[in-house]
Design an enzyme around this catalytic site. Sequence first.
Site, short mmCIF file in Angstrom:
data_model
loop_
_atom_site.label_atom_id
_atom_site.label_comp_id
_atom_site.label_asym_id
_atom_site.label_seq_id
_atom_site.Cartn_x
_atom_site.Cartn_y
_atom_site.Cartn_z
N GLN A 164 8.62 -2.04 -6.95
CA GLN A 164 7.87 -1.22 -6.01
C GLN A 164 7.49 -2.06 -4.79
O GLN A 164 6.43 -2.68 -4.75
CB GLN A 164 6.62 -0.64 -6.66
N PHE A 165 8.36 -2.07 -3.78
CA PHE A 165 8.14 -2.89 -2.59
C PHE A 165 6.89 -2.45 -1.83
O PHE A 165 6.32 -3.24 -1.08
CB PHE A 165 9.36 -2.88 -1.68
N THR A 166 6.41 -1.23 -2.03
CA THR A 166 5.24 -0.76 -1.30
C THR A 166 3.96 -1.48 -1.70
O THR A 166 2.94 -1.34 -1.02
CB THR A 166 5.05 0.77 -1.45
#
Length: 146
Positions: free
Chosen positions: A78-80
């Site tokens: 989850q790069f966010t």
Amino acid sequence: MIAVLQRVREARVEVGGAVVGAIGQGFLMLVCAEPGDTEATAEKLVTKVLKLRVFSDDAGKMNRSLQDVGGGLLVVSQFTLAADTSAGNRPSFTGAAPAEQGRRLYEHALTFARRQHPVVASGEFGADMQVHLVNDGPVTIPMRMG
């Protein structure tokens, strides 16, 4: 690396309507690599997660680890998690590692976790995923290794 751990009764990840990873009791670990991260960073994070004592013992105290209870680990990229919301109303994700490095470190973390623990499932890097979970407690723990 940035991670958010959620202690769960169960969790699963779907891609295109198909389940790609599922666990019963354990941890859902959302994870994001940062530019300075290495394979050693990923291994340090996984080691810490497996030994983190937040599962109840017989007295009801958070005193047992994922390894102690034999729980599952569901790892989802989850790069966010690297979102910078300090300016404006649209987050910047420049704090996340470039996609190739992120994929490499995510896959390394999974490989390492599977060598250390018998029940490890995963999402699909870069996919549009739907994550379903029953949070237990709730217990949600943010972590950062670097």
